[in-house]
Design an enzyme around this catalytic site. Structure first.
Site, mmCIF file in Angstrom:
data_model
loop_
_atom_site.group_PDB
_atom_site.id
_atom_site.type_symbol
_atom_site.label_atom_id
_atom_site.label_comp_id
_atom_site.label_asym_id
_atom_site.label_seq_id
_atom_site.Cartn_x
_atom_site.Cartn_y
_atom_site.Cartn_z
ATOM 1 N N ARG A 262 0.833 -1.218 0.000
ATOM 2 C CA ARG A 262 0.000 0.000 0.000
ATOM 3 C C ARG A 262 0.862 1.261 0.000
ATOM 4 O O ARG A 262 0.469 2.275 -0.569
ATOM 5 C CB ARG A 262 -0.913 0.007 1.210
ATOM 6 N N LYS B 8 -19.106 -14.881 2.388
ATOM 7 C CA LYS B 8 -20.425 -14.410 2.802
ATOM 8 C C LYS B 8 -21.282 -13.856 1.685
ATOM 9 O O LYS B 8 -20.915 -12.926 0.999
ATOM 10 C CB LYS B 8 -20.245 -13.333 3.878
ATOM 11 N N GLY C 14 -8.956 -8.216 -0.820
ATOM 12 C CA GLY C 14 -7.669 -8.658 -0.278
ATOM 13 C C GLY C 14 -7.347 -10.111 -0.607
ATOM 14 O O GLY C 14 -6.211 -10.443 -0.924
ATOM 15 N N GLY D 68 -13.092 -3.387 0.471
ATOM 16 C CA GLY D 68 -14.434 -2.904 0.814
ATOM 17 C C GLY D 68 -14.896 -1.827 -0.150
ATOM 18 O O GLY D 68 -16.047 -1.844 -0.615
HETATM 19 P P1 AMP Z 1 -14.914 -13.018 2.022
HETATM 20 O O1 AMP Z 1 -14.284 -12.285 3.157
HETATM 21 O O2 AMP Z 1 -16.399 -13.098 2.090
HETATM 22 O O3 AMP Z 1 -14.411 -12.550 0.666
HETATM 23 O O4 AMP Z 1 -14.447 -14.536 2.157
HETATM 24 C C1 AMP Z 1 -13.118 -14.929 2.075
HETATM 25 C C2 AMP Z 1 -12.971 -16.224 2.760
HETATM 26 O O5 AMP Z 1 -13.868 -17.155 2.222
HETATM 27 C C3 AMP Z 1 -11.601 -16.842 2.635
HETATM 28 O O6 AMP Z 1 -10.982 -16.785 3.898
HETATM 29 C C4 AMP Z 1 -11.897 -18.273 2.215
HETATM 30 O O7 AMP Z 1 -11.161 -19.219 2.949
HETATM 31 C C5 AMP Z 1 -13.358 -18.428 2.510
HETATM 32 N N1 AMP Z 1 -13.991 -19.454 1.684
HETATM 33 C C6 AMP Z 1 -14.019 -19.522 0.363
HETATM 34 N N2 AMP Z 1 -14.639 -20.621 -0.061
HETATM 35 C C7 AMP Z 1 -15.010 -21.309 1.030
HETATM 36 C C8 AMP Z 1 -15.692 -22.548 1.259
HETATM 37 N N3 AMP Z 1 -16.119 -23.285 0.230
HETATM 38 N N4 AMP Z 1 -15.917 -22.913 2.541
HETATM 39 C C9 AMP Z 1 -15.514 -22.136 3.557
HETATM 40 N N5 AMP Z 1 -14.856 -20.980 3.411
HETATM 41 C C10 AMP Z 1 -14.611 -20.553 2.159
#
Ligand code: AMP
Length: 401
Positions: free
Chosen positions: A36, A199, A355, A378
């Site tokens: 950054r 999520k 990220g 974000g």
């Molecule tokens: P986010 O912060 O919503 O972008 O999610 C990122 C996180 O989603 C990462 O730490 C991944 O390890 C997790 N992730 C991605 N795919 C899966 C999955 N199939 N099951 C559980 N966690 C996941």
């Protein structure tokens, strides 16, 4: 409305307040990742070449409105000294007499780094008096190069702009707005968007917005399981947001009615636990054994998604396809990174935000082969959701053409 850029300002020998994003990981006083800082150097050098006096401000971490030595920006001053090849004075507060006196004593070409603005709770509260005090350190000029914070209505991002004559974007901010803005407002079609991560709740608005502007949307990562379950598919013990099932079902209905290409995984890498040494299997959609979890997209999905990406003329990607931090489950995310790099080499615009996707790109050594890697996770998501960023709205409008 177009906004003023640092290139529109007369910086010569002027004191300018620059909001930058120096929110870097620091442990034991050492900066663990300087990306950054490197990304904003161009803006700093631009100011210094014009003999400006740079007053730099940033947040670091989440110090909850009070000083915390663990979250001090002091180590950044030392690194900046080396990077810029000139002294960088560090000031232990971002307002008050120490900051005021240090700013008043600056000479053209000087650089001052203020302490973490979040050491004051007034920063996140967008407090007017605090914002006015920050502004008093400049001579009416403000530059915001902290795209990663532009979605926050905080004092050093929004409040301060009321108390300066001109508030402009820095070069990094300008580049972010140009790439994301062009992609979303006038994409060269087909425009393919890829979403992943854990999520659904974070990305509902993004899915809705992209359904209106993209030509297809590929969904992987854990969020895909909420959609698959909403379709009635057995998904074993995969991670699901139960309270978002109805919404996911509604989005699928909308996509079907609009004949929109919303594509979900057709096979998965599954395991009984998230573990480096876990037994892993690849199964077709609907065949996940009871008690097993889907942790990555499978090879059929990777090929299917990669084909779609190969036909795109604009691609936007945010979020990993699986638990990419754990080696056996990083394969799908890296396959998508490769597909983006390959299509980019044919002249297609590719944009990656978030990220995790960025980390995956760097891990696979492909970051240089993407048109634009956004620094703001974000902020780029809010952009993809069609929202206007408060830190951008607050900048001075460009009059005339
Ligand atoms: P986010 O912060 O919503 O972008 O999610 C990122 C996180 O989603 C990462 O730490 C991944 O390890 C997790 N992730 C991605 N795919 C899966 C999955 N199939 N099951 C559980 N966690 C996941």
């Amino acid at each position: 409305m177009r906004k003023l850029s640092i290139r529109d300002l007369d910086l010569h020998e002027k004191r300018v307040f620059m909001r930058v994003d120096f929110n870097v990981p620091i442990s034991q006083g050492r900066i663990r990742d300087d990306m950054r800082i490197l990304q904003t150097l161009e803006t700093l050098r631009y100011g210094l070449e014009r003999n400006a006096k740079l007053v730099l401000a940033s947040h670091l971490g989440r110090p909850k409105g009070k000083p915390d030595p663990e979250q001090s920006l002091r180590p950044v001053a030392e690194l900046l000294h080396d990077l810029l090849g000139r002294p960088v004075q560090f000031v232990e507060d971002c307002i008050g007499p120490v900051a005021g006196q240090a700013a008043a004593a600056m000479k053209p070409g000087d650089v001052l780094l203020l302490e973490n603005v979040r050491f004051h709770k007034e920063e996140e509260a967008n407090d007017e008096e605090f914002a006015r005090q920050l502004a008093s350190l400049s001579e009416g000029l403000y530059v915001n190069d902290a795209f990663g914070t532009a979605h926050r209505a905080h004092a050093s991002v929004v409040g301060i702009t009321k108390f300066v004559e001109q508030a402009a974007s820095g070069l990094l901010m300008e580049r972010e707005l140009k790439f994301l803005g062009d992609a979303l407002e006038r994409p060269v079609r087909p425009f393919v968007a890829v979403l992943g991560g854990a999520k659904v709740s974070d990305k509902i608005e993004v899915v809705e917005h992209l359904m209106h502007i993209a030509d297809s949307l590929l969904i992987g990562g854990a969020m895909a399981y909420t959609f698959l379950k909403a379709k009635g598919m057995p998904i074993g013990a995969s991670r699901v947001e139960e309270d978002k099932l109805e919404l996911a079902g509604h989005l699928l209905d909308e996509a079907r009615k609009a004949k929109f290409r919303l594509l979900l995984p057709i096979d998965h890498a599954v395991a009984p636990s998230i573990d480096e040494r876990a037994k892993m299997r690849v199964v077709d959609m609907g065949k996940t054994p009871l008690g097993w979890m889907g942790l990555d997209i499978g090879p059929k999905t990777a090929a299917f998604f990669s084909d779609e990406i190969a036909r795109a003329r604009t691609v936007v990607w945010n979020g990993p396809m699986g638990v990419f931090e754990v080696e056996p489950f990083s394969w799908g995310t890296i396959a998508i990174a490769r597909a983006l790099a390959a299509v980019t080499s044919t002249g297609v615009t590719s944009i990656v935000g978030g990220g995790d996707s960025m980390a995956a790109l760097r891990k696979s050594g492909l970051a240089d082969r993407i048109t634009h890697v956004s620094t703001g996770g974000g902020a780029s998501l809010e952009f993809l959701a069609g929202r206007k960023l408060p830190g951008v709205i607050a900048l001075t409008d460009k009059v005339g053409r």
